[in-house]
Each structure stands twice: as C-alpha cells, then as structure tokens.
Design a protein around this motif. Structure first.
Motif, PDB file in Angstrom:
ATOM      1  N   MET A   1       0.834  -1.189   0.000  1.00  0.00           N
ATOM      2  CA  MET A   1       0.000   0.000   0.000  1.00  0.00           C
ATOM      3  C   MET A   1       0.878   1.252   0.000  1.00  0.00           C
ATOM      4  O   MET A   1       0.616   2.183  -0.745  1.00  0.00           O
ATOM      5  N   ALA A   2       1.923   1.268   0.825  1.00  0.00           N
ATOM      6  CA  ALA A   2       2.814   2.420   0.873  1.00  0.00           C
ATOM      7  C   ALA A   2       3.564   2.582  -0.446  1.00  0.00           C
ATOM      8  O   ALA A   2       3.802   3.703  -0.893  1.00  0.00           O
ATOM      9  N   LEU A   3       3.917   1.464  -1.054  1.00  0.00           N
ATOM     10  CA  LEU A   3       4.611   1.545  -2.342  1.00  0.00           C
ATOM     11  C   LEU A   3       3.699   2.116  -3.418  1.00  0.00           C
ATOM     12  O   LEU A   3       4.148   2.842  -4.296  1.00  0.00           O
ATOM     13  N   LYS A  67      -6.574  11.166 -13.900  1.00  0.00           N
ATOM     14  CA  LYS A  67      -7.766  10.426 -13.467  1.00  0.00           C
ATOM     15  C   LYS A  67      -7.399   9.038 -12.967  1.00  0.00           C
ATOM     16  O   LYS A  67      -7.938   8.558 -11.971  1.00  0.00           O
ATOM     17  N   HIS A  68      -6.468   8.387 -13.645  1.00  0.00           N
ATOM     18  CA  HIS A  68      -6.017   7.064 -13.218  1.00  0.00           C
ATOM     19  C   HIS A  68      -5.341   7.147 -11.845  1.00  0.00           C
ATOM     20  O   HIS A  68      -5.602   6.317 -10.969  1.00  0.00           O
ATOM     21  N   GLN A  69      -4.496   8.157 -11.664  1.00  0.00           N
ATOM     22  CA  GLN A  69      -3.810   8.327 -10.381  1.00  0.00           C
ATOM     23  C   GLN A  69      -4.820   8.611  -9.267  1.00  0.00           C
ATOM     24  O   GLN A  69      -4.683   8.112  -8.157  1.00  0.00           O
ATOM     25  N   ARG A  70      -5.851   9.406  -9.565  1.00  0.00           N
ATOM     26  CA  ARG A  70      -6.897   9.687  -8.575  1.00  0.00           C
ATOM     27  C   ARG A  70      -7.614   8.411  -8.188  1.00  0.00           C
ATOM     28  O   ARG A  70      -7.846   8.145  -7.007  1.00  0.00           O
ATOM     29  N   ASP A  71      -7.957   7.585  -9.183  1.00  0.00           N
ATOM     30  CA  ASP A  71      -8.645   6.329  -8.907  1.00  0.00           C
ATOM     31  C   ASP A  71      -7.778   5.395  -8.061  1.00  0.00           C
ATOM     32  O   ASP A  71      -8.269   4.759  -7.124  1.00  0.00           O
ATOM     33  N   ALA A  73      -5.336   6.279  -5.989  1.00  0.00           N
ATOM     34  CA  ALA A  73      -5.240   6.846  -4.640  1.00  0.00           C
ATOM     35  C   ALA A  73      -6.525   6.610  -3.856  1.00  0.00           C
ATOM     36  O   ALA A  73      -6.473   6.308  -2.652  1.00  0.00           O
ATOM     37  N   ASN A  74      -7.667   6.702  -4.507  1.00  0.00           N
ATOM     38  CA  ASN A  74      -8.949   6.435  -3.835  1.00  0.00           C
ATOM     39  C   ASN A  74      -9.038   4.981  -3.389  1.00  0.00           C
ATOM     40  O   ASN A  74      -9.516   4.696  -2.279  1.00  0.00           O
ATOM     41  N   ARG A  75      -8.585   4.049  -4.227  1.00  0.00           N
ATOM     42  CA  ARG A  75      -8.607   2.638  -3.840  1.00  0.00           C
ATOM     43  C   ARG A  75      -7.684   2.383  -2.646  1.00  0.00           C
ATOM     44  O   ARG A  75      -8.042   1.658  -1.720  1.00  0.00           O
ATOM     45  N   ILE A  76      -6.504   2.972  -2.667  1.00  0.00           N
ATOM     46  CA  ILE A  76      -5.568   2.813  -1.557  1.00  0.00           C
ATOM     47  C   ILE A  76      -6.175   3.396  -0.283  1.00  0.00           C
ATOM     48  O   ILE A  76      -6.087   2.798   0.797  1.00  0.00           O
ATOM     49  N   HIS A  77      -6.824   4.534  -0.403  1.00  0.00           N
ATOM     50  CA  HIS A  77      -7.465   5.164   0.765  1.00  0.00           C
ATOM     51  C   HIS A  77      -8.555   4.265   1.332  1.00  0.00           C
ATOM     52  O   HIS A  77      -8.660   4.089   2.554  1.00  0.00           O
ATOM     53  N   LYS A  78      -9.375   3.672   0.477  1.00  0.00           N
ATOM     54  CA  LYS A  78     -10.447   2.785   0.940  1.00  0.00           C
ATOM     55  C   LYS A  78      -9.886   1.564   1.657  1.00  0.00           C
ATOM     56  O   LYS A  78     -10.414   1.141   2.688  1.00  0.00           O
ATOM     57  N   VAL A  79      -8.812   0.995   1.120  1.00  0.00           N
ATOM     58  CA  VAL A  79      -8.194  -0.166   1.763  1.00  0.00           C
ATOM     59  C   VAL A  79      -7.631   0.225   3.123  1.00  0.00           C
ATOM     60  O   VAL A  79      -7.817  -0.497   4.115  1.00  0.00           O
TER      61      VAL A  79
END
Length: 104
Positions: A1-3, A67-71, A73-79
């Motif tokens: 996740m950090a990577l 947009k890809h980077q935002r998506d 980052a959002n997935r990482i945030h949810k996890v």
C-alpha cells in the motif's frame, strides 16, 4: 500500500501543470505559458496549493493519467480505512474509558 502511494507521488515529475503556494506568489508563475487566473481557496482549505495549467489546458494523455492516479489513490485510501476500521473493532476499550463517557 505504501509503495502504491509512493509510485503515485513519484509519477508527478515532469507534469504539464504546477502548483502555486499562495495567490501572493503569482509573479513566480506569470509567464505567458501558464494561465494567470488565480483561484482563491475557501477559508477552510487555505493550506491547499492552487493548480496552474498551461493556457492550452491539459492534453488528453495527461488528463487520463491524472484520473487514473486519482482512482488508484482512492482505492488505496479505501483499503487503508478498511484496515483501520478492522483494527479498531478488534481493540478492547478499557472500562475506565467507558465509565468516563457521558451517559445519554
């Protein structure tokens, strides 16, 4: 996740936009290639920098990348939130803390 987050942050090198720290620093970015329109942040978000883009706008490739980077980052945030919630649900709450809470 950090990577994953580190990869996202490192991908913002050589971008076609930049961030202005404050509206007062407008002279640093007033070259003809960047828009001179300064957007003031709302008072509750004064710490956020103001993005500046070229007068042509962002190319489609750059827009899709953002947009890809935002998506991602959002997935990482949810996890991360799910992991935190799971850990917090497993923690034992001391009785002394529970006794100190206001009774409703």
């Amino acid at each position: 996740m950090a990577l994953g987050m580190q990869d996202i942050l490192e991908s913002f090198q050589g971008t076609e936009f930049l961030y202005m720290e404050q509206a007062g620093n407008r002279s640093l970015y007033s070259s003809s290639s960047f828009r001179n329109k300064v957007v003031q942040r709302q008072d509750e978000k004064w710490w956020l920098p103001v993005p500046c883009i070229t007068s042509r706008g962002l190319p489609d490739k750059c827009r899709k990348h953002l947009k890809h980077q935002r998506d991602c980052a959002n997935r990482i945030h949810k996890v991360a939130m799910a992991i935190n919630n799971h850990i917090l649900n497993e923690m034992k709450v001391p009785e002394s803390y529970m006794a100190g809470l206001p009774k409703v």
